[in-house]
Every structure is written in structure tokens, then in C-alpha cells.
Design a protein around this motif. Structure first.
Motif, PDB file in Angstrom:
ATOM      1  N   GLU A 154       2.100   1.700  -3.495  1.00  0.00           N
ATOM      2  CA  GLU A 154       1.301   2.401  -4.517  1.00  0.00           C
ATOM      3  C   GLU A 154       1.207   3.817  -4.206  1.00  0.00           C
ATOM      4  OE1 GLU A 154      -0.988  -0.260  -6.115  1.00  0.00           O
ATOM      5  OE2 GLU A 154      -1.915   1.400  -7.170  1.00  0.00           O
ATOM      6  N   ARG A 155       1.052   4.229  -2.846  1.00  0.00           N
ATOM      7  CA  ARG A 155       0.601   5.466  -2.504  1.00  0.00           C
ATOM      8  C   ARG A 155       1.930   6.313  -2.932  1.00  0.00           C
ATOM      9  NH1 ARG A 155      -1.185   4.321   2.204  1.00  0.00           N
ATOM     10  NH2 ARG A 155      -3.378   4.635   2.068  1.00  0.00           N
ATOM     11  N   PRO A 169      -4.477 -11.011  -0.663  1.00  0.00           N
ATOM     12  CA  PRO A 169      -3.571 -10.954   0.727  1.00  0.00           C
ATOM     13  C   PRO A 169      -2.203 -11.518   0.281  1.00  0.00           C
ATOM     14  CG  PRO A 169      -5.927 -11.465   1.268  1.00  0.00           C
ATOM     15  CD  PRO A 169      -5.812 -11.695   0.004  1.00  0.00           C
ATOM     16  N   ALA A 173      -4.289   8.730  -5.455  1.00  0.00           N
ATOM     17  CA  ALA A 173      -3.216   8.031  -4.670  1.00  0.00           C
ATOM     18  C   ALA A 173      -3.754   7.411  -3.291  1.00  0.00           C
ATOM     19  CB  ALA A 173      -2.016   8.692  -4.524  1.00  0.00           C
ATOM     20  N   GLU A 174      -4.326   8.273  -2.563  1.00  0.00           N
ATOM     21  CA  GLU A 174      -4.865   7.787  -1.331  1.00  0.00           C
ATOM     22  C   GLU A 174      -5.789   6.475  -1.325  1.00  0.00           C
ATOM     23  OE1 GLU A 174      -3.903   8.325   1.503  1.00  0.00           O
ATOM     24  OE2 GLU A 174      -2.648  10.025   1.186  1.00  0.00           O
ATOM     25  N   GLY A 193      -4.092   3.483  -2.555  1.00  0.00           N
ATOM     26  CA  GLY A 193      -3.216   2.830  -1.608  1.00  0.00           C
ATOM     27  C   GLY A 193      -4.132   2.235  -0.602  1.00  0.00           C
ATOM     28  N   PHE A 225      -4.988  13.982  -8.579  1.00  0.00           N
ATOM     29  CA  PHE A 225      -4.297  12.466  -8.472  1.00  0.00           C
ATOM     30  C   PHE A 225      -3.612  12.445  -7.044  1.00  0.00           C
ATOM     31  CE2 PHE A 225       0.338  13.921  -7.607  1.00  0.00           C
ATOM     32  CZ  PHE A 225       0.247  15.113  -8.028  1.00  0.00           C
ATOM     33  N   LEU A 252      -2.763  -9.095 -16.697  1.00  0.00           N
ATOM     34  CA  LEU A 252      -2.280  -7.731 -16.052  1.00  0.00           C
ATOM     35  C   LEU A 252      -1.724  -6.954 -17.235  1.00  0.00           C
ATOM     36  CD1 LEU A 252      -2.177  -6.131 -13.750  1.00  0.00           C
ATOM     37  CD2 LEU A 252      -0.006  -7.121 -13.357  1.00  0.00           C
ATOM     38  N   ILE A 285       0.875   2.240 -12.050  1.00  0.00           N
ATOM     39  CA  ILE A 285       2.072   1.082 -11.267  1.00  0.00           C
ATOM     40  C   ILE A 285       1.516  -0.209 -11.122  1.00  0.00           C
ATOM     41  CG2 ILE A 285       1.388   2.245  -9.189  1.00  0.00           C
ATOM     42  CD1 ILE A 285       4.157   1.242  -8.140  1.00  0.00           C
ATOM     43  N   LEU A 286       2.162  -1.064 -11.739  1.00  0.00           N
ATOM     44  CA  LEU A 286       1.891  -2.401 -11.543  1.00  0.00           C
ATOM     45  C   LEU A 286       2.561  -3.007 -10.603  1.00  0.00           C
ATOM     46  CD1 LEU A 286       1.467  -3.421 -15.254  1.00  0.00           C
ATOM     47  CD2 LEU A 286      -0.616  -2.320 -13.605  1.00  0.00           C
ATOM     48  N   ILE A 287       2.185  -3.719  -9.497  1.00  0.00           N
ATOM     49  CA  ILE A 287       3.141  -4.247  -8.317  1.00  0.00           C
ATOM     50  C   ILE A 287       3.124  -5.920  -8.573  1.00  0.00           C
ATOM     51  CG2 ILE A 287       3.810  -4.608  -5.963  1.00  0.00           C
ATOM     52  CD1 ILE A 287       2.234  -2.105  -5.544  1.00  0.00           C
ATOM     53  N   PRO A 323      -7.026  -6.417  -6.210  1.00  0.00           N
ATOM     54  CA  PRO A 323      -6.110  -6.051  -7.354  1.00  0.00           C
ATOM     55  C   PRO A 323      -6.555  -5.355  -8.391  1.00  0.00           C
ATOM     56  CG  PRO A 323      -7.746  -8.217  -7.319  1.00  0.00           C
ATOM     57  CD  PRO A 323      -8.157  -7.578  -6.106  1.00  0.00           C
ATOM     58  N   LEU A 379      -0.463  -9.574  -7.694  1.00  0.00           N
ATOM     59  CA  LEU A 379      -1.233  -9.177  -6.641  1.00  0.00           C
ATOM     60  C   LEU A 379      -2.470  -9.729  -6.854  1.00  0.00           C
ATOM     61  CD1 LEU A 379       0.478  -6.424  -4.876  1.00  0.00           C
ATOM     62  CD2 LEU A 379       0.367  -8.678  -4.121  1.00  0.00           C
ATOM     63  N   GLY A 421      -6.640  -5.310  -0.234  1.00  0.00           N
ATOM     64  CA  GLY A 421      -6.539  -6.782  -0.969  1.00  0.00           C
ATOM     65  C   GLY A 421      -7.266  -6.492  -2.307  1.00  0.00           C
ATOM     66  N   ARG A 433      -5.166  -1.220  -2.346  1.00  0.00           N
ATOM     67  CA  ARG A 433      -4.077  -2.108  -2.169  1.00  0.00           C
ATOM     68  C   ARG A 433      -3.880  -2.826  -0.934  1.00  0.00           C
ATOM     69  NH1 ARG A 433      -2.354  -4.462  -6.309  1.00  0.00           N
ATOM     70  NH2 ARG A 433      -1.495  -2.668  -7.759  1.00  0.00           N
ATOM     71  N   GLU A 434      -4.218  -1.939   0.118  1.00  0.00           N
ATOM     72  CA  GLU A 434      -4.013  -2.523   1.595  1.00  0.00           C
ATOM     73  C   GLU A 434      -4.890  -3.485   1.928  1.00  0.00           C
ATOM     74  OE1 GLU A 434      -3.478   0.888   4.173  1.00  0.00           O
ATOM     75  OE2 GLU A 434      -4.180  -0.335   6.080  1.00  0.00           O
ATOM     76  N   ARG A 453       2.108   7.121  -6.763  1.00  0.00           N
ATOM     77  CA  ARG A 453       0.761   7.701  -7.108  1.00  0.00           C
ATOM     78  C   ARG A 453       1.214   9.245  -6.787  1.00  0.00           C
ATOM     79  NH1 ARG A 453      -2.331   4.750 -10.434  1.00  0.00           N
ATOM     80  NH2 ARG A 453      -2.370   2.632  -9.886  1.00  0.00           N
ATOM     81  N   SER A 462       0.714  -1.119   0.075  1.00  0.00           N
ATOM     82  CA  SER A 462       0.148   0.031  -0.017  1.00  0.00           C
ATOM     83  C   SER A 462       1.037   1.122   0.138  1.00  0.00           C
ATOM     84  CB  SER A 462      -1.069  -0.101   1.217  1.00  0.00           C
ATOM     85  OG  SER A 462      -1.762   1.161   1.459  1.00  0.00           O
TER      86      SER A 462
END
Lengths: 345, 367
Positions: A194-195, A225, B175-176, B179, B171, B45, A205-207, B187, A222, B185, B182-183, A198, A191
Motif C-alpha cells: 500500500e505504502r 487480518p 501513504a504513511e 500503510g 500524498f 469494493l 490501490i485495491l488489494i 479494510p 482484505l 487491519g 492496512r497494517e 501511494r 502495508s
């Protein structure tokens, strides 16, 4: 599909650069006697139209018609209300909004008297579009211009180098968050990565992660989890203003800092070289090369062209498992990775 | 194999058997991979990909390049994975090996020129309808994934609301949210945004504009759980909403309610769209229901975020029990600017069920 910042800075991407690219492309078209060239764009394949116009779609699809002279025309399957946004973010003069791309292309090409028309990646273009084009314009002589475009696209100009370097810097800053610290690395670093990217203004962005290099030396997408083991790797594919790079590093949470730093120094110094024999304690595995040579942001290549930006993906092994790294480099004038230089300074 | 994919495969193989189909070739890419994921449990992807599944369960994946092939092998250990520079050529060669087996392709609209029926040297019927029926009606496990995705969208919107304040760039706000997702989960997420006042005509990817007091900030968030997308659309005012903004937004509240009031198994997409649009007509705003100002009045959700059916007055697709869709009368308002409001819902026999807990009202950063 996680689009980030999409904006056009005329300082970073001057219109003159885009016009120069177009002029070079027309030189290649003239060499093959083409009346026009079709260049496709959609979400997964935005790179070629982006390179020529700075337009990156977030939805639907489009085709750039490049005539031998005069302004190119961007035909998009987006409604008219999106046109202002396109004009703000791209260097295009005429936009056609149409639900039937094939029919509109036919009308344009026919009215321009363009018969011998090239198409980049013809076989991969949507059948519905090309079949409609051929049905509406039976006299058209479509030819595949993939090789023409690849030849035109190979050598990076100063703008591409600068933007790719910026993408690599964003990736480097974000990837540093994956380094082991005092505490064990947890999934929430993803996370933060990513943040970070951005917030720095990346477009995408691909992780990918390889959570346990002792068990599996492959990156995986990803998909939910994840949990990092002692040895792991993170790969970031970062886009900035249409230019993509890959940066990947492996980490071992058990290693002392000086061991990690020593290895990183070797990897960084070898980043511009195919010679990886100098990684102490490791045997060398396969090397993969990727570059932007068509509509995809990055795709596999066999050999770099002179002055091409290439992502070099490397693998090593020791008794602890795999060790992975990816770095963007600028290929040398001989078109060989051994003469290349790392993009990150 | 996970439960959700086992359910999908059972349904797929039963449908193939019913129609005497030996195999399905599905195409997908990094934007739309619902057909591909349904047959393979694999989401691409980067680039385009092809999955060919036979009724005996044999799965062959063709992807572009070794980077994507590595992901595919990790995700689908039971499949054969082929990395190809020439995706079309690889697919043709594989099809040739299948001899006279009855293969269908889907979705026809995405198939590349080189694999279009006219350009194949073998018969391959259109299997889009077969897959569409399966994609549209969700199984219990699929519904559960969509419920969880909807809850994630709600949580994401709370992050959005907390982060939206004067001075923040579009932007940075994105981003927030990314983020957070992503946290959590997720995808994937599809998100567009609009900010400003009466001059704003729609949403788009984030730009560099910084939020100001009084702005309308519109967004749609579309996170994904186990491959299934849900969506939420809301309009947020930076600061206190003005009377003009509140009055304008009442149209959207009424229109969404009207759309939901007719939603139940057996109605057409057209009927839902008409119910929404009639509210705009009643307010004298019919012009703003046209394609000049808006795209659709909602759409299906599932393994793709914009799946069939589109909620439009000229779409006669019947919404069946188990369908999942969003009703969103998003459009431009001539006085206040672009506004959005939408919730995802499961279509039931007698009506619908939403899982969203975010208030369906004009939201504000204060109060």
C-alpha cells in the motif's frame, strides 16, 4: 474510498487531449442526433467523466452535460468551496454547485433547448436525479447512450496508454514486495505494498488476496487480518490519473527461485496472449477480460475492441491448487487478445 | 456467521416481522454500503451491488462482474451470488420470481432509475425508515467495533503527527497513514487533508503540495473495524503555533465542548448544531457556520462514515441512546484559515461517551 494523490499534470494529460476526446464524442452524438449527453460520476463510477475532464470525485456525485458545441458543464452536489479544488484538478470551465442535481440539469437542458438527450447507463443513474429531471422537464426525450459511449471509448489514445502503463509500473513495483524471500511472507507485506504504490503517486490501490491457493482459488477482499500459506496470490488494482489496471501474481514459498522465475517468464511472455497452453505443468482454466467502457473503472467485456486496454485475468491449476495471474494488455488491431501486446515492458 | 452480523439479522428479521415485510432489497456501492452491509454482511469494493434478503434468511447478491462476484462468494458462502452486466435487469428478474411477496427497498435515495418505484412493474414500498432505525441505534457488539475503530483512529493520528514534517508532500503523508491502517487491519479509510495558511478553505484528497514550517495541517481520519467507521478531526501546526493560530483555535475548542454539552439521548441534531454555532456567533463568526464555508457540524457514524443524522440546525432527527456520531465544528477561520476539531461519541441516556484519547487541542509537531 482510500483516495491517494489527485492532481492534474498538463504534461501528462494535456488539455488538447481532453478536448480531442470531447470532439470525438460529439461526433458520435451527432451520429445519433442527440442534443446533449449526460455523463454521471460518483466515487465508484468516476471513469467516464474522468476520461473527458480529468475530474475524479472523492465525495457525492455529479453529472457532466455535454452539449453539441461549447464547453461542457459539470453539475456537482458539492458545495461551492470545493470548486477551486475541482478547477485545480480538472479541465472544466463551468461548475454548477447544487443540492438538487435533477432540477439543475432540467433547468440547463431546458434553457439550451436540448430535447433529445442521451444518458450513459441511464437505468443505473440515481432514480432521485432522473425522476426530478423528468418532473421538471416533461418534454425531455431521454435515451440510453451506453452503447454510444462504449463505441467512443474503446480505442486507447497515446495518453491513456502512457497513464495505464504508469499504473502498471506502480503495481509491478508494489507487487514485487509480495514475492517470497528468505523468510516466510507475512501479512505486513500488504502495508508495504500500500505504502509503495501511494508513495509512487497512485490515485487508488485495491488489494485482494488468495491466502491459500491449495484450498481456495478465489481472491477475496482484505477485510481484516490475513495469513499467507505456502501458495498464495496477490492482486493489485491500481489507478493513476484516472486510469486503472489489474496486476496479479501467484507465489509458492516452497519453490526454488529458478522454478519461480521460469514460471514468471512464461506468464509474462503470454501476458499479451490468450494462449496459455505454454505454462508447464498446469492445466488452463477460465480467462476473464475487463476494460474501461463506461463509468466503472473496469468492467467485464466479452471481446476486446481494436486498440483497447484490457486486463486479462487468467487461472491455471496443478496438483498443488490454483495459480492466478492478471496482466494489462493493449489489444491488437483485430480486436483479439491473441494479437495484443503486454502493457508492461 | 459472526456475532455482530447475527445480532443484526435478529434485529432485522424482528423489524421485518413487525411490519409484515417478507423481504428487503438494499442497494449499495463502493462508497456507501451501510444498508447493503446491514442485511448481508457484504461490503462491495467495486461498482454497485444489490442484496435481496428474505425473512427466512435466503440471501441473493447481485454484483457487477466476475471480479466482484468472486469477492462476494468468498465473503458470503451461504448466499447466491449473481454477476451481472445489467444490474437493474438482474434485479427485476429476481424480483419477478418473488411473486406477491411484500418487498421493501432501501435506501430510496440511492436506488437506480431502473429500479425506482415508478419504473418497476411490481409494488415495492420504501423500507428506508425501517433500516434507518436499525442503523442508527447500535447494539453492544456494534458499539465495541466502533470503540476499536476510534482507538485505531487515535493510533493513526499518532502516525500522522509523526510523519508530518517540512518537505513531506500531502500524498506522501497519506501513504504513511494508509500503510499504517492496512497494517492495522482496517479494510477502509476515508481521509482528506488541507495544508497551508489563511488561504486554505477546506480539505480535499491529497495533492502534491509539500508541508512548510508554520502550516496548519488539517485532516480527518476514518478507519473501519468490522465494517464500522469512526472518525477523528484534528489540526496540526508544523512547528510552533502562532498566537493567531492559538487564538483562532479557541473557537473550535469552545464550539466542540458546547456541542457535547447538550449531547444526550433525546436531543435533536439541530440542538447540537445550534450549540456549536452559537459559539461562533458569540465570537462574531456566524458567517462561517453557513454552507459557503462548511458542510455539516457533525454527522452519524456506523456502517457508513457520513450516515444520518447530519448535525445541522435544520435537522430535527432525535438522537437516541446508542446512536454514534461525531461532533466537529470544522470550518474556515478568516484570520487563520481552515481548522478542524472533532471527536466521535456514543450517545447515552444522560450524555455521551467518547473513546478517543487524542488531546482535543491545537496540536503541534514540536512538544
Amino acid at each position: 474510498m482510500r483516495r491517494g494523490l489527485l492532481s492534474w499534470s498538463e504534461t501528462e494529460v494535456p488539455p488538447a487531449v481532453l478536448e480531442d476526446r470531447l470532439a470525438r464524442l460529439r461526433g458520435h452524438m451527432a451520429g445519433e442526433g442527440l442534443d446533449a449527453l449526460l455523463v454521471y460520476t460518483n466515487f465508484p463510477r468516476p471513469a467516464a467523466v474522468s476520461y473527458l475532464t480529468h475530474f475524479v470525485p472523492y465525495w457525492s456525485q455529479g453529472m457532466l452535460i455535454v452539449p453539441p458545441e461549447g464547453a461542457p458543464v459539470l453539475a456537482v452536489s458539492l458545495s461551492k468551496r470545493v470548486s477551486n479544488w475541482i478547477r485545480e484538478t480538472a479541465h472544466v470551465s463551468e461548475i454548477i454547485n447544487t443540492p438538487n442535481l435533477g432540477r439543475e440539469l432540467a433547468a440547463r437542458l431546458k434553457s439550451g433547448g436540448h430535447i433529445r438527450v442521451g444518458a450513459v447507463e441511464l437505468n443505473r443513474l440515481p432514480g432521485a436525479v432522473i425522476n426530478a429531471l423528468e418532473a421538471e422537464y416533461p418534454d425531455i426525450e431521454l435515451t440510453d447512450s451506453t452503447a454510444l459511449y462504449q463505441d467512443f471509448r474503446a480505442t486507447a489514445d497515446e495518453t491513456e496508454i502512457a497513464l495505464s502503463r504508469r499504473a502498471a509500473e506502480i503495481a509491478r513495483t508494489a507487487l514485487a514486495l509480495a514475492r517470497p524471500g528468505d523468510a516466510a511472507v507475512q501479512a505486513d507485506i500488504l502495508s508495504a505494498i500500500e505504502r509503495s504504490a501511494r508513495m509512487a503517486g497512485c490515485e487508488e490501490i485495491l488489494i485482494d488476496v488468495a491466502e491459500d491457493l491449495a484450498a481456495d482459488g478465489r481472491f477475496r477482499r482484505l477485510d481484516g487480518p490475513t495469513a499467507f500459506k505456502d501458495r498464495y496470490a496477490v492482486r493489485l488494482s491500481v489507478a493513476y490519473k484516472g486510469h486503472w489496471v489489474r496486476l496479479a501474481r501467484s507465489f509458492d514459498q516452497r519453490w526454488p527461485e529458478d522454478r519461480a522465475n521460469e514460471l514468471e517468464a512464461h506468464i509474462a511472455s503470454a501476458a499479451g496472449s490468450a494462449d496459455t497452453s505454454g505454462l508447464p505443468g498446469f492445466s488452463t482454466g477460465p480467462i476473464g477480460l475487463e476494460a474501461c467502457i463506461g463509468t466503472l473503472p473496469l468492467q467485464s467485456i466479452v471481446k476486446p475492441a481494436a486498440g483497447q486496454i484490457v486486463s486479462v485475468n487468467r487461472t491455471w491449476h496443478d496438483e498443488g491448487g490454483a495459480w492466478l495471474a492478471s496482466d494489462p494488455v493493449l489489444a491488437g488491431p483485430d480486436g483479439n487478445t491473441s494479437g495484443s501486446v503486454a502493457l508492461l515492458i | 456467521m459472526n456475532v455482530i452480523h447475527r445480532e443484526r439479522q435478529e434485529r432485522l428479521f424482528a423489524a421485518m416481522a413487525d411490519e409484515d415485510v417478507d423481504g428487503v432489497m438494499s442497494w449499495g456501492n463502493a462508497w456507501q454500503c451501510d444498508y447493503l452491509r446491514y442485511v448481508s454482511d457484504y461490503s462491495v469494493l467495486e461498482g454497485d451491488a444489490i442484496a435481496i434478503i428474505l425473512i427466512d434468511g435466503d440471501l441473493h447478491l447481485i454484483v457487477e462482474g466476475e471480479t466482484e462476484a468472486g469477492r462476494a462468494r468468498a465473503k458470503c458462502p451461504g448466499a447466491t451470488v449473481e454477476a451481472a452486466d445489467d444490474l437493474v435487469g438482474a434485479a427485476r428478474r429476481y424480483l419477478a420470481k418473488l411473486g406477491n411477496r411484500q418487498i421493501v427497498t432501501a435506501p430510496r435515495t440511492l436506488l437506480p432509475y431502473g429500479l425506482a418505484p415508478e419504473n418497476l412493474d411490481r409494488a415495492a414500498a420504501d423500507g428506508t425508515d425501517l433500516l434507518d432505525r436499525l442503523l442508527m441505534t447500535k447494539s453492544p457488539a456494534e458499539i465495541d467495533a466502533m470503540r476499536r475503530a476510534t482507538e485505531m483512529a487515535d493510533a493513526g493520528y499518532r502516525v500522522f503527527r509523526d510523519a508530518a514534517e517540512p518537505g513531506v508532500a500531502e500524498f506522501e503523508l497519506v501513504a504513511e497513514i494508509e500503510g499504517y491502517f492496512r497494517e492495522a487491519g482496517s479494510p477502509e479509510n476515508f481521509m482528506i487533508i488541507g495544508s497551508g495558511g489563511q488561504e486554505v478553505r477546506g480539505m480535499h484528497p491529497a495533492g502534491e503540495r509539500r508541508l512548510r514550517e508554520g502550516d496548519l495541517v488539517t485532516t480527518e481520519l476514518s478507519p473501519c473495524v468490522d465494517g464500522y467507521f469512526s472518525q477523528i478531526c484534528r489540526t496540526l501546526v508544523i512547528g510552533e503555533p502562532s498566537r493567531v493560530q492559538q487564538d483562532a483555535f479557541q473557537v473550535y475548542i469552545d464550539a466542540m465542548k458546547a456541542g457535547f454539552s447538550v449531547l444526550k439521548a433525546g436531543v435533536t441534531a439541530s440542538e447540537v448544531a445550534k450549540a456549536e454555532n452559537d459559539v461562533f456567533r458569540d465570537y462574531g463568526l456566524e458567517e462561517y457556520t453557513t454552507s459557503e464555508y462548511t458542510r455539516v457540524r457533525g454527522h452519524g457514524l456506523g456502517l457508513f462514515l457520513d450516515t444520518k443524522p447530519h448535525i445541522l440546525e435544520d435537522v430535527d432527527t432525535v438522537l437516541e441512546e446508542g446512536a454514534f456520531c461525531i461532533v466537529h465544528p470544522n470550518t474556515y477561520h478568516p484570520v487563520a484559515g481552515y481548522m478542524v476539531l472533532g471527536d466521535a461519541a456514543l450517545v447515552t441516556k444522560d450524555g455521551y461517551r467518547t473513546f478517543s484519547s487524542t488531546p482535543a487541542e491545537l496540536l503541534s509537531t514540536v512538544g
